[in-house]
Structure formats: structure tokens, C-alpha cells
Write an enzyme that holds these catalytic residues in place. Structure first.
Site: not given
Length: 371
Positions: A20, A118-119
Site C-alpha cells: 500500500d 495505490d494497493e
DNA sequence: TCTGGGGTCCTAGGACCC
DNA sequence: TCTGGGGTCCTAGGACCC
């Protein structure tokens, strides 16, 4: 390709890592404007804190002033008047995200399941998941100048939750060995997939903590949440949710556009024009994917804050924006509500691919890229 | 303070059919 | 006159996540 975590008692060799990025959007903005480093940065809407819009991401400096994601920009401006407000620039985040994901996919033996900008989950077989986690952090930093945190787990749920304990720039491991110790005393909302509403329904049965949920009477959960979600919540409490990392490319089920108007809509002509514009945007998007619209979803928020949705299946799948707009307008008129409109959304539920969706619908969090 | 925009999935209940 | 089960399809609405 799919990896499965060993469920037995032998020392696990396959691991789930959850990667993350730290304050991703704000970090990307600082990269292209280095003079913003160390300043409170708030990204949201069109970057104008006097408009109706909310915070997408705040830098850690802004968070210290109480600014967080989902907060109205106007409130963020009050809490942190000195913050730099920036507009959301999706194409730039798309590009940065692609670099990050490519870095993860380059890790030997890694199966990468993208969860959003973002992960991602990374499934990997290794003796030393911490070394892998550290090497991922180093590789991502080297290639993108972005910092990330990594959760190490023996299930996706545990890996996902572990990441928060590692932030920022850290690594944290959550397995069946320390799950109770770390999570048992926490409120059920600490679980991925339990929000305030579910927590309140659990609390009505005396279930307050993760430990309470893990040891709850399954029959009670089934009667409250049904035969599918009841057992699902119990598994969440024990941290034993799905253990597979699946890199099958995601195929969207639906696509929509919605807009909050800076001034509420009251004029019927204005409203019909707005629906037409949204329908055109939707059609442009689905035409690109060659996926026809099968059902029309209307979403409307009347001032001050009443939101509702309506659905209608179309007689024929279509790419015709006029048909979609007319259907949406018909649904809106059917509501018989003439209060001012603050938000309109038009969503196309698309014709599934031949043979249905893969992966199919599953209980709990399926894995769409959320952005 | 006055609440974005993009998604997924589940459940309940009505309509309809056999 | 009242009513069985079982199944599918559809809509409404809720809940959650990033």
C-alpha cells in the site's frame, strides 16, 4: 494464475503480501512539485476549497491538522487554512500506479492482484517474506520515488489489515499466531469489510470486539445476516477469509458517471440536459470497451441530502446515449419528487462476457480496481 | 462542514410461471 | 374458496471499499 496459502500446521511457505503506497496521491503531487515537500497538501475536486467537493488524499502534514479523506474541502480549508489545495489529476496517478504495479510484477515468482491505484496483493512462495517485503519497498522507491508499507499475512484479510500497522514505510506481519493478540481486543470496525452499520448490528447481539465475533454463535450471525454473510463475518473475525491471490485481469461489471452540481438543479430542461450529458459520457466509456449497456441505473440526490437509485433493464442492449438518457429521465420522473437536485448519476450495467464473469461473484470483498 | 466519484456485492420481496 | 411449493427474473435498497 492463482496461489494458495497452505492451510495446514506445517510452517507456511506461501505468503500474501499487501502493498500500500503511503499517501499516494499527495506523494505523486509532491514528486512533480518538490517545493511542496513538508507542506500540508490536500488533493480533492478541482482544487478549489470553496466548491462542493471532498478530500481525496491529504499529506501527513495536513492530517496533523485533522484533515482526512472524504472530508468536505470547505471543512479541510477551515482546519488547515495554510494547506496547498490541488485538483485531482487522474491520468498522472494512473501512470504512477502503472509503474508501481509493473515493479511488483517484476518480482520473481510474484502473483499480483491489483486492488486500486495505490494497493495490491502479492502472492509469493518464500522462506523470508520480510526480505521480500523490504526488497519490494526498495524496488518501488528506486523506480518511482514513492514509499510504501507492506503487510505480511497468511491470508488476504490478515495481510490487508497488517499494512495499517506498518504505516508509514514499514512492514508488519499478521498470521494465525498473533491474530488474537493483535486484533482480538479491537472493535469489529477494525476489520476489512465491517463498517459502522454492520458493527452496530453486531453490537446489538453483544458482539463488540474481533474476539467476540470470532467466537460468536454462527446461528446468531446467520439469522442476522443470512446464510452467506453470516459465516463470512465469522471468518473475518478469525482472520481466515480467502487465501487466494488472483491476477486474472478484472472485467468491469458496470460503468457510471455522476456529478454533484455546484448549484442545485431545478429547471426541468436543465435536468434533462444533465442526464443527456452523463449518458453521453457513459456511452463514450463503454463504447471504448465494446460493452453494451444492459440496464440503466439512475442515482439522484435531492437537496438537502436524500439519495435514491432506480434501475431499469433495457429491452435490448445498446450503445445509444439517447435511449439511456431517456430511460434515466423516465425513472427520475417516476419518482414524482420535485425537490432541487444536488447530484445525478447514470450507470450502465454492461452485458457480461460470453461465459460470465471470471472471477465470478463472491461473498465479501471481490477484487475490482477501486479507482 | 454539509457531505465526491468510482466501483462491487448481498438481501428482500414482488411478479410471474409451472 | 383458498391455496401447495419451487423456480426465475427483476427492482429497491443497503453496505462497504478506495
Amino acid at each position: 494464475m492463482v496461489t494458495q496459502v497452505d492451510p495446514g500446521d506445517a510452517p507456511a511457505r506461501r505468503w500474501v503480501l499487501h502493498v500500500d503506497l503511503d499517501q499516494f496521491i499527495a506523494a505523486v503531487e509532491v514528486l512533480r512539485r518538490p517545493e511542496l515537500a513538508g507542506l500540508p497538501v490536500v488533493v480533492g475536486g478541482r482544487g478549489d476549497p470553496t466548491e462542493r467537493a471532498v478530500v481525496s488524499t491529504a499529506s501527513y502534514e495536513a492530517r496533523e491538522h485533522g484533515v482526512h479523506s472524504g472530508m468536505p474541502l470547505r471543512l479541510a480549508a477551515r482546519k488547515c487554512p495554510d494547506a496547498v489545495f490541488l485538483p485531482v489529476d487522474a491520468p498522472v496517478y494512473d501512470a504512477a500506479s502503472a509503474e508501481v504495479m509493473a515493479t511488483l510484477k517484476a518480482v520473481p515468482g510474484a502473483v499480483v492482484q491489483v486492488l486500486g491505484w495505490d494497493e495490491a496483493f502479492v502472492g509469493i512462495e518464500t522462506d523470508d517474506p520480510w526480505a521480500v517485503a523490504r526488497s519490494i519497498q526498495a524496488a518501488v522507491l528506486e523506480r518511482t520515488d514513492l514509499h510504501c508499507s507492506v503487510g505480511v499475512g497468511d491470508s488476504t484479510v490478515r495481510a490487508k489489515i497488517a499494512t495499517d500497522f506498518g504505516k508509514p514505510r514499514g512492514v508488519f506481519e499478521l498470521t494465525r499466531d498473533n491474530w488474537s493478540e493483535v486484533m482480538g481486543h479491537r472493535p469489529t470496525t477494525a476489520l476489512w469489510g465491517v463498517g459502522s452499520r454492520i458493527a452496530a448490528r453486531l453490537a446489538a447481539h453483544g458482539i463488540q470486539t474481533v474476539h467476540d465475533l470470532a467466537t460468536a454463535d454462527e446461528a446468531v450471525l446467520v439469522s442476522e445476516f443470512g446464510p452467506s454473510m453470516g459465516p463470512h463475518y465469522k471468518r473475518l473475525g478469525r482472520g481466515t477469509g480467502t487465501t487466494t491471490v488472483d491476477d486474472t485481469p478484472w472485467v468491469a461489471r458496470a460503468h457510471g458517471r455522476e456529478t454533484t452540481y455546484q448549484t442545485d438543479l431545478v429547471d426541468p430542461r436543465e435536468i434533462s440536459d444533465a442526464l443527456g450529458l452523463l449518458a453521453e459520457q457513459v456511452v463514450e466509456d463503454i463504447r471504448r470497451e465494446e460493452r453494451a449497456c444492459m440496464r440503466v441505473h439512475l442515482k439522484v440526490r435531492f437537496a438537502p441530502f436524500f439519495t435514491t437509485t432506480r434501475i431499469r433493464k433495457l429491452a435490448e442492449p445498446t450503445f445509444d446515449a439517447a435511449v439511456i438518457a431517456a430511460t434515466a429521465l423516465d425513472l427520475l420522473v417516476g419518482l414524482g419528487d420535485d425537490r432541487p437536485i444536488r447530484l445525478l448519476g447514470v450507470r450502465a450495467e454492461m452485458v457480461p462476457p460470453e461465459g460470465g464473469y471470471d472471477p465470478p461473484r463472491t461473498v465479501g470483498r471481490g477484487g475490482p480496481p477501486a479507482r
